[in-house]
Motif scaffolding. Structure first.
Motif, PDB file in Angstrom:
ATOM      1  N   VAL A  93      -6.977   6.915   2.079  1.00  0.00           N
ATOM      2  CA  VAL A  93      -6.223   5.683   2.400  1.00  0.00           C
ATOM      3  C   VAL A  93      -4.818   6.007   2.892  1.00  0.00           C
ATOM      4  O   VAL A  93      -4.209   5.235   3.624  1.00  0.00           O
ATOM      5  N   ARG A 127       2.056   1.939  -3.503  1.00  0.00           N
ATOM      6  CA  ARG A 127       1.002   2.365  -4.426  1.00  0.00           C
ATOM      7  C   ARG A 127       0.511   3.779  -4.133  1.00  0.00           C
ATOM      8  O   ARG A 127       0.012   4.453  -5.037  1.00  0.00           O
ATOM      9  N   ARG A 128       0.623   4.206  -2.871  1.00  0.00           N
ATOM     10  CA  ARG A 128       0.191   5.572  -2.540  1.00  0.00           C
ATOM     11  C   ARG A 128       1.124   6.608  -3.143  1.00  0.00           C
ATOM     12  O   ARG A 128       0.837   7.794  -3.117  1.00  0.00           O
ATOM     13  N   ARG A 151     -19.783   2.984  -6.040  1.00  0.00           N
ATOM     14  CA  ARG A 151     -20.694   3.439  -4.984  1.00  0.00           C
ATOM     15  C   ARG A 151     -20.256   4.784  -4.397  1.00  0.00           C
ATOM     16  O   ARG A 151     -20.787   5.224  -3.391  1.00  0.00           O
ATOM     17  N   PHE A 162     -16.426  -3.218   5.260  1.00  0.00           N
ATOM     18  CA  PHE A 162     -17.222  -4.443   5.062  1.00  0.00           C
ATOM     19  C   PHE A 162     -17.589  -5.061   6.410  1.00  0.00           C
ATOM     20  O   PHE A 162     -18.717  -5.517   6.599  1.00  0.00           O
ATOM     21  N   PRO A 191       0.813  -1.225   0.000  1.00  0.00           N
ATOM     22  CA  PRO A 191       0.000   0.000   0.000  1.00  0.00           C
ATOM     23  C   PRO A 191       0.847   1.276   0.000  1.00  0.00           C
ATOM     24  O   PRO A 191       0.523   2.244  -0.685  1.00  0.00           O
ATOM     25  N   GLU A 197     -14.437  -3.740  -6.769  1.00  0.00           N
ATOM     26  CA  GLU A 197     -14.281  -2.560  -5.912  1.00  0.00           C
ATOM     27  C   GLU A 197     -13.101  -2.752  -4.947  1.00  0.00           C
ATOM     28  O   GLU A 197     -12.326  -1.836  -4.708  1.00  0.00           O
ATOM     29  N   VAL A 243      -4.284  -8.502  -3.995  1.00  0.00           N
ATOM     30  CA  VAL A 243      -4.124  -7.766  -5.261  1.00  0.00           C
ATOM     31  C   VAL A 243      -2.848  -6.964  -5.172  1.00  0.00           C
ATOM     32  O   VAL A 243      -2.634  -6.284  -4.194  1.00  0.00           O
ATOM     33  N   HIS A 265     -18.722  -7.230  -4.825  1.00  0.00           N
ATOM     34  CA  HIS A 265     -17.853  -6.054  -4.658  1.00  0.00           C
ATOM     35  C   HIS A 265     -16.382  -6.369  -4.928  1.00  0.00           C
ATOM     36  O   HIS A 265     -15.517  -5.593  -4.543  1.00  0.00           O
ATOM     37  N   PHE A 309      -7.964  -1.152   5.883  1.00  0.00           N
ATOM     38  CA  PHE A 309      -8.818  -0.063   5.365  1.00  0.00           C
ATOM     39  C   PHE A 309      -9.894  -0.604   4.438  1.00  0.00           C
ATOM     40  O   PHE A 309     -10.993  -0.061   4.369  1.00  0.00           O
ATOM     41  N   PHE A 351     -10.803   9.350  -1.925  1.00  0.00           N
ATOM     42  CA  PHE A 351     -10.456   8.032  -1.385  1.00  0.00           C
ATOM     43  C   PHE A 351      -8.945   7.781  -1.434  1.00  0.00           C
ATOM     44  O   PHE A 351      -8.356   7.247  -0.484  1.00  0.00           O
ATOM     45  N   LEU A 364      -8.366  -9.872  -1.382  1.00  0.00           N
ATOM     46  CA  LEU A 364      -7.421  -8.858  -0.903  1.00  0.00           C
ATOM     47  C   LEU A 364      -6.019  -9.044  -1.472  1.00  0.00           C
ATOM     48  O   LEU A 364      -5.186  -8.162  -1.374  1.00  0.00           O
ATOM     49  N   PHE A 385     -17.616   5.027   5.842  1.00  0.00           N
ATOM     50  CA  PHE A 385     -17.735   4.189   4.638  1.00  0.00           C
ATOM     51  C   PHE A 385     -18.740   3.054   4.856  1.00  0.00           C
ATOM     52  O   PHE A 385     -19.483   2.701   3.948  1.00  0.00           O
ATOM     53  N   ASN A 391     -21.866   2.548   2.496  1.00  0.00           N
ATOM     54  CA  ASN A 391     -22.081   1.296   1.760  1.00  0.00           C
ATOM     55  C   ASN A 391     -23.440   0.703   2.082  1.00  0.00           C
ATOM     56  O   ASN A 391     -24.149   0.225   1.201  1.00  0.00           O
ATOM     57  N   ILE A 419      -9.857  -2.325  -6.736  1.00  0.00           N
ATOM     58  CA  ILE A 419      -9.578  -0.905  -7.012  1.00  0.00           C
ATOM     59  C   ILE A 419      -9.019  -0.234  -5.754  1.00  0.00           C
ATOM     60  O   ILE A 419      -8.033   0.500  -5.814  1.00  0.00           O
ATOM     61  N   MET A 420      -9.654  -0.535  -4.619  1.00  0.00           N
ATOM     62  CA  MET A 420      -9.190   0.061  -3.356  1.00  0.00           C
ATOM     63  C   MET A 420      -7.729  -0.313  -3.105  1.00  0.00           C
ATOM     64  O   MET A 420      -6.922   0.512  -2.702  1.00  0.00           O
ATOM     65  N   LYS A 421      -7.426  -1.586  -3.369  1.00  0.00           N
ATOM     66  CA  LYS A 421      -6.052  -2.049  -3.152  1.00  0.00           C
ATOM     67  C   LYS A 421      -5.090  -1.341  -4.114  1.00  0.00           C
ATOM     68  O   LYS A 421      -3.980  -0.994  -3.728  1.00  0.00           O
ATOM     69  N   LEU A 422      -5.539  -1.140  -5.354  1.00  0.00           N
ATOM     70  CA  LEU A 422      -4.640  -0.546  -6.350  1.00  0.00           C
ATOM     71  C   LEU A 422      -4.363   0.936  -6.094  1.00  0.00           C
ATOM     72  O   LEU A 422      -3.364   1.462  -6.558  1.00  0.00           O
ATOM     73  N   VAL A 423      -5.268   1.608  -5.370  1.00  0.00           N
ATOM     74  CA  VAL A 423      -4.968   3.011  -5.055  1.00  0.00           C
ATOM     75  C   VAL A 423      -4.274   3.138  -3.693  1.00  0.00           C
ATOM     76  O   VAL A 423      -4.110   4.223  -3.176  1.00  0.00           O
ATOM     77  N   GLY A 424      -3.887   1.993  -3.141  1.00  0.00           N
ATOM     78  CA  GLY A 424      -3.025   2.033  -1.956  1.00  0.00           C
ATOM     79  C   GLY A 424      -3.703   1.798  -0.624  1.00  0.00           C
ATOM     80  O   GLY A 424      -3.136   2.103   0.422  1.00  0.00           O
ATOM     81  N   ALA A 425      -4.934   1.258  -0.656  1.00  0.00           N
ATOM     82  CA  ALA A 425      -5.604   0.987   0.623  1.00  0.00           C
ATOM     83  C   ALA A 425      -4.982  -0.236   1.282  1.00  0.00           C
ATOM     84  O   ALA A 425      -4.679  -1.218   0.600  1.00  0.00           O
TER      85      ALA A 425
END
Lengths: 268, 306
Positions: free
Chosen positions: A148, A120-121, A135, B228, A117, B210, B306, B207, B223, A144, B304, B12, B16, B213-219
């Motif tokens: 993160v 990627r950030r 969503r 969930f 993470p 989704e 990813v 999901h 997080f 977002f 997860l 979140f 959701n 995507i969250m993982k790819l932007v660094g979550a």
């Protein structure tokens, strides 16, 4: 010049920051400053990198690459030649079977799962299929990427409108991805990738799902981002775009780099 | 920093939950059906237990003393029997009280009343009515009465032999009903858990892109997982509250029938629910949180990476 850290394999003058270094805000600030001072080091280095998938499917074979900070590099090749695998290796979505990968001075070859993470950030990514969170509104999608990373709410409410304005979507911040066009969605993705001011922006076929006018807009945005000093890696098989750019072109064929031209053209 | 992340995770979760309202409604419906089935079984078990206790309370050992035995001798036997720890109570019924009871019981039978009038003497005996805590202990009382010679000379008759077969049958039925009740509860709980686990798996599956995507932007995994899990806790909370409301409604409607069914006992389903509301729904909520959070975590794990 930053010194080597015990226990980590950083190159001289790292620009991206591994989590083990982020021990204090002061250190983080110092490292950023050091990173900005370094011009001679490479931003992305692939040393003899191979990627072999199960079943002996060779995606990449002995790739050697050096991309400097601030460069705009197009990686071209036909479908299935290993371009997307290369992007996945940069994002640590995949690990190399052989060789060494260094991103911004950070050796990510054997990156720990929990460190991904943090990597990627610090890299902006634009995908062909947009990858927006369905969503969340456009504002929330961009926010977002900052949330993160633990950015404060004040900072987020300052940055998000700015980047959405850069991509010309300031009037549609409360819409959902399904309520805007493909071109607009891709602009949101660019805004998201810009939000945390990355040193590297990787765009994997960003125009693949767009018409020629929207494609040109996206490429113009990428050029503008590059002008601000961000290293841009554009993966594409769009001949027209590559030829118009007149920037460095790396051509991959069957997992091998077959050409690397400073001001290249689409050869295939 | 931790507080900021936690507040974002909660925000979140709520987003959701609200923005995916149809999936939330479906999941909550499953949760409510599951919890209501379990609650119904708990109530059925409680009513059955009361019914068994009611029948058991009707069983006793009546010891009829010879006419020559004095009240002091009977009280001595009563004291000795009361000293036994498995004896709940020993009631003394004098022969005049027994006659009065008989008259009251057969108030509507002129033939019996006429017959009683014709008798010069009271034909009934002084009696001790012995009740134990457990029906299986009646045999012990009989054994003591039989094995003690000084009792044997005082006692004319004992009526337990007539009830023995009924008691044994009742004990068997009670054990079977309790066993079957719990088996059905456990069986339904397992089915309910499987249904919940599967519902959440499907919800997570929808999901999956989704999550990537969250993982790819660094979550971080935490997080991504947080909202969930928060959503799963929302499902459990809302599902438990709705079940509580429905249970109150159903209890209110069915309570007169239950009171009527159990007649002489002091049992009310509504009172039982009021007394056990925290216990029943607390356990159900905690169980549902555990099941939903556990299945959410398991279902997320595969997406997860990813």
């Amino acid at each position: 010049m930053a010194s080597r850290q015990a226990g980590n394999s950083y190159e001289d003058g790292y620009i991206l920051v591994p989590p083990s270094i982020l021990t204090s805000r002061f250190l983080w600030y110092t490292v950023i400053c050091l990173g900005q001072l370094v011009n001679s080091s490479t931003m992305i280095t692939f040393k003899n990198v191979s990627k072999i998938y199960p079943g002996q499917q060779i995606a990449l074979k002995n790739i050697n690459l050096d991309i400097k900070p601030g460069e705009f590099v197009s990686i071209v090749g036909q479908s299935g030649t290993g371009k997307t695998t290369l992007v996945k290796l940069i994002l640590a979505e995949e690990r190399p079977s052989k060789g060494k990968i260094v991103i911004g001075g950070w050796d990510i070859t054997g990156i720990k799962y929990r460190e991904i993470p943090t990597l990627r950030r610090q890299i902006g990514v634009v995908f062909q299929d947009f990858k927006l969170l369905p969503r969340k509104t456009l504002y929330e999608n961009v926010a977002f990427a900052l949330e993160v990373a633990g950015e404060s709410n004040e900072k987020i409410s300052e940055i998000v409108p700015q980047v959405l304005k850069i991509v010309g979507l300031e009037s549609k911040v409360n819409r959902y991805p399904t309520q805007i066009s493909g071109g607009e969605q891709q602009r949101v993705v660019v805004a998201r990738s810009l939000a945390h001011r990355p040193k590297i922006l990787v765009a994997d076929e960003p125009t693949g799902n767009l018409d020629s006018i929207n494609s040109r807009d996206i490429i113009e945005l990428l050029k503008k981002i590059n002008d601000f000093g961000t290293t841009v890696v554009l993966v594409t098989h769009n001949r027209e775009i590559v030829n118009d750019l007149r920037k460095r072109v790396i051509t991959i064929e069957d997992g091998v780099v077959v050409s690397d031209q400073k001001r290249g053209k689409y050869l295939l | 920093m931790l507080f900021l992340s936690l507040s974002r995770v909660i925000r979140f979760s709520a987003q959701n939950f609200a923005r995916n309202i149809w999936l939330s409604i479906v999941t909550i419906t499953i949760v409510v059906l599951t919890l209501f089935s379990v609650t119904t079984l708990v109530f059925v078990n409680a009513v059955m237990e009361q019914a068994i206790q009611l029948v058991e309370s009707k069983v006793d050992v009546s010891v009829y003393f010879k006419p020559t035995v004095t009240a002091e001798q009977i009280f001595a036997v009563q004291t000795n029997l009361e000293a036994l720890d498995y004896v709940r109570d020993v009631e003394y019924v004098s022969k005049s009280q027994a006659l009065e009871k008989l008259r009251v019981r057969y108030n509507n039978s002129p033939l019996i009343l006429e017959s009683l009038k014709e008798l010069n003497d009271n034909p009934l005996n002084d009696t001790l009515i012995v009740r134990t805590h457990d029906t299986s202990d009646y045999q012990k009382v009989i054994d003591i009465l039989n094995a003690t010679p000084q009792y044997a000379v005082l006692i004319e008759n004992k009526n337990f032999d007539d009830n023995q077969a009924v008691v044994r049958r009742l004990e068997r039925i009670a054990a079977e009903v309790t066993g079957v009740g719990w088996a059905v509860t456990i069986f339904f709980s397992i089915i309910a858990i499987l249904v919940i686990v599967n519902t959440i798996r499907i919800a997570i599956y929808t999901h999956r892109s989704e999550i990537s995507i969250m993982k790819l932007v660094g979550a971080s995994n935490w997080f991504v997982r947080g909202p969930f899990i928060g959503e799963a806790i929302f499902y459990a909370l809302v599902g438990t509250l709705i079940t509580l409301g429905i249970s109150y409604l159903v209890t209110n409607v069915s309570d007169p029938f239950v009171v009527n069914l159990l007649g002489q006992t002091d049992f009310s389903l509504l009172r039982y629910m009021n007394q056990n509301v925290v216990h029943i729904f607390g356990i159900e909520f905690i169980g549902m949180v555990f099941v939903s959070v556990f299945s959410t975590s398991i279902a997320l794990t595969r997406y997860l990476r990813v």
